[in-house]
Design a protein around this motif. Sequence first.
Motif: not given
Length: 425
Positions: A45-51, A59-64
């Motif tokens: 799980t990626m926490l970002t404020f970018a695009d 991707f499967p299992g990769v949540i933005v």
Amino acid sequence: MKKILMLNTLPLINFEDTGDDSKTAGNQTLYNTLKGYSDHGIQVTMLTFADVPKVNEAFPGVIVRRSSFFLLYAIMSKMKKLISDLIKNRERQTRQRPKTEIDRRGASLFALFWRRWAYREGLRLARELEPDLIYGYEIYSTIPAKRLADQLGLPLVTRFQGTELGLLLDSEQFYQATDYLKGTAVDADLIIMANDGTDGDKVLQKLGLDENKVRFWPNGLHNKEKYLHYKKNPDYKKQLKLPEESFVICTANRFVDWKRIDRIIRVMAELNRFNPDVYLLAIGDGPEKEALEKLAQSLNLDTVIFTGVMEHEDTVHHIANADLFITLNQSGNLGNSILEALALGTVTCTLKNDSVEKVLTDGINAILFDQMDEKRIAQRLAEVIKDEKTLQSLRNNAREYAADHLLSWPERMEMEIKEIRKLMN
């Protein structure tokens, strides 16, 4: 399933979708890192404020997850852009030459906000996700990631795509680059620094980080097997509307100060005195573009072709079909494009340093120079251009080295996953 909480500030430009027609411009390193975790069944799980992608599952299992900091950042960015545009407009009227002085002080106000915001928001997210590991991607996210890992009692990984501190390694300005220093000097359980020619290993050593925790790895190739068997287009020069006997030099880079595209243009001015049929294809864009175009005009160079930014696969096409690929950066002369050029069997030319010489050897699989000297570089290139036997030897050796020693991205991520699993277990 093991879970990672990643903090990141870099844009996800090429994550529109995951099919064959997905965009390929943008950050190949971040793209392939997330894909690697997905392929190995590790949830990120990626926490970002970018695009962010239109679909939040990159991707499967990769949540933005877009941070609520995005709104504040957008306001700050607009204000900064207004001021920056005013300054640039004034500069355009007075500045005729590209920047050659490198200054790296960071973005302190932005860093201060994001460190606090990312920590608080990350803490709430961690309670929801119950991650097994915290991952700080690049300098602005390592400090809040460290705070999270310490607070939650979890292992920490910091990741760098190279370092601009390498530009200042022997300069008094090194210790003035506060944000870069703080973000890089974070102590973690695993510190991954890309060997892209920016002397990241020396920077980490200078900062006193435990070398047993450091992994100094080159990036992988986006499609190694495809590049190794890539066929040149016999009509390439005709399609570019260039003479068949012309010699095409290619460079692909972001047009920013430390990439020093101006050096290549000056080399072209010298080289055209020896051979007027040498052309430069300059792929990329950035704040220095207008100054670079003016420089080419002032040198009466009609052999420099500015293409603008391209999709990654289009860039690969040009690197593969060019006669030579060149980069003369202030630092970072072992980037993805150099590795791709090796695998594609294109002669490469760049500047030496210890990082570069871990991969490239002058006269064997590349043309290397100890220092920047436009006349000397042009003179040697003029000699090599006329020597087809040497050119063919460099091409063959480059491809052979790539086949035997360079990693594909799946191979590169296999190394990382192995280390990550040790920490999570």
